[in-house]
Design an enzyme around this catalytic site. Structure first.
Site, PDB file in Angstrom:
ATOM      1  N   SER A   6       0.837  -1.206   0.000  1.00 43.02           N
ATOM      2  CA  SER A   6       0.000   0.000   0.000  1.00 43.02           C
ATOM      3  C   SER A   6       0.869   1.251   0.000  1.00 43.02           C
ATOM      4  O   SER A   6       1.993   1.236   0.489  1.00 43.02           O
ATOM      5  CB  SER A   6      -0.891   0.019   1.245  1.00 43.02           C
ATOM      6  OG  SER A   6      -1.705  -1.121   1.298  1.00 43.02           O
TER       7      SER A   6
HETATM    8  N1  SAH Z   1      -0.524  -4.735   4.403  1.00 46.46           N
HETATM    9  C1  SAH Z   1       0.141  -4.722   3.107  1.00 46.46           C
HETATM   10  C2  SAH Z   1      -0.854  -4.650   1.983  1.00 46.46           C
HETATM   11  C3  SAH Z   1      -0.840  -5.895   1.167  1.00 46.46           C
HETATM   12  S1  SAH Z   1      -2.066  -5.949  -0.105  1.00 46.46           S
HETATM   13  C4  SAH Z   1       1.143  -3.600   3.088  1.00 46.46           C
HETATM   14  O1  SAH Z   1       1.826  -3.440   4.064  1.00 46.46           O
HETATM   15  O2  SAH Z   1       1.303  -2.914   2.095  1.00 46.46           O
HETATM   16  C5  SAH Z   1      -3.339  -6.880   0.693  1.00 46.46           C
HETATM   17  C6  SAH Z   1      -3.080  -8.328   0.951  1.00 46.46           C
HETATM   18  O3  SAH Z   1      -4.301  -8.899   1.388  1.00 46.46           O
HETATM   19  C7  SAH Z   1      -2.616  -9.175  -0.248  1.00 46.46           C
HETATM   20  O4  SAH Z   1      -1.382  -9.730   0.034  1.00 46.46           O
HETATM   21  C8  SAH Z   1      -3.702 -10.252  -0.365  1.00 46.46           C
HETATM   22  O5  SAH Z   1      -3.186 -11.531  -0.712  1.00 46.46           O
HETATM   23  C9  SAH Z   1      -4.266 -10.266   1.035  1.00 46.46           C
HETATM   24  N2  SAH Z   1      -5.601 -10.833   1.176  1.00 46.46           N
HETATM   25  C10 SAH Z   1      -6.674 -10.741   0.344  1.00 46.46           C
HETATM   26  N3  SAH Z   1      -7.711 -11.434   0.828  1.00 46.46           N
HETATM   27  C11 SAH Z   1      -7.310 -11.976   2.022  1.00 46.46           C
HETATM   28  C12 SAH Z   1      -7.925 -12.816   2.997  1.00 46.46           C
HETATM   29  N4  SAH Z   1      -9.179 -13.262   2.874  1.00 46.46           N
HETATM   30  N5  SAH Z   1      -7.192 -13.173   4.078  1.00 46.46           N
HETATM   31  C13 SAH Z   1      -5.911 -12.749   4.227  1.00 46.46           C
HETATM   32  N6  SAH Z   1      -5.269 -11.972   3.339  1.00 46.46           N
HETATM   33  C14 SAH Z   1      -5.951 -11.591   2.241  1.00 46.46           C
END
Ligand code: SAH
Length: 204
Positions: free
Chosen positions: A51
């Site tokens: 993000s």
């Molecule tokens: N927190 C991260 C953002 C990662 S993007 C940062 O520091 O930038 C969001 C993430 O959510 C992705 O890796 C995706 O695989 C995960 N995601 C999507 N659906 C999910 C679910 N049901 N349970 C756990 N993770 C999930």
């Protein structure tokens, strides 16, 4: 980066401090490291993104402002990705649990986070839309992936008089703050328009 965050409206000094502490370049691909402090989302593989700093700071600020004693609070993050936001959360809250549904990203986050040695951070592999079964309610929940609605498990795992911060919507998304009152009733307000990756069911 913190000066830009301030200009973007992030005012809470503890959030700015945490953002200044966690080295974001450790969480992106080496080829992107020179751009790690720009305010942009970047690919982390498997169709997912880290993000943008502003949105991490904003979500963390929305959580923090509702928690009187963050050092003794427990926070759940859904969507670990590369682990960056989890590292920021771990600077501020007593206990952080973060869950990721894609095994390679769960492993990537573990590797990225190892040098930071954050004993109060726990990484879980699983479908975060189910919450963390067997865990007591959390003092705060933050999601990094957007579904059409808030999974009931999140609301169930939120302690009374606490808040959840999550993107909501398919297509057009908005960041919402859901508050659970002393009687367990949920109310919801929209903060701003956002764009997150989709919340998906199951693991992969
Ligand atoms: N927190 C991260 C953002 C990662 S993007 C940062 O520091 O930038 C969001 C993430 O959510 C992705 O890796 C995706 O695989 C995960 N995601 C999507 N659906 C999910 C679910 N049901 N349970 C756990 N993770 C999930």
């Amino acid at each position: 980066m913190t000066e830009r965050l301030r200009q973007q409206g992030i005012r809470e000094p503890r959030v700015l401090q945490a953002m200044a502490t966690v080295p974001r370049h450790l969480f992106v691909d080496a080829a992107l490291a020179s751009r790690a402090y720009e305010d942009s989302a970047m690919p982390i593989g498997h169709g997912q993104t880290i993000s943008r700093p502003y949105i991490v700071a904003r979500c963390v600020e929305l959580l923090l402002e509702a928690i009187a004693q963050p050092q003794s609070a427990s926070v759940l993050e859904i969507g670990t990705g590369c682990g960056y936001a989890a590292a920021v959360l771990a600077q501020l809250f007593g206990t952080v649990v973060t869950v990721e549904r894609l095994r390679p990203l769960h492993e990537l986050a573990r590797a990225n986070l190892r040098p930071l040695r954050l004993p109060n951070l726990r990484l879980v592999f699983g479908d975060g839309s189910l919450g963390i079964p067997g865990q007591p309610p959390f003092d705060g929940i933050v999601a990094a992936a957007a579904g059409a609605e808030l999974p009931p498990a999140w609301l169930a795992q939120l302690r009374n008089e606490r808040r959840l911060v999550a993107p909501l919507g398919v297509g057009a998304q908005r960041l919402v703050v859901a508050h659970k009152d002393a009687a367990g009733r949920i109310s919801q307000r929209t903060v701003e328009a956002v764009r997150f990756v989709p919340l998906k069911p199951g693991t992969g």
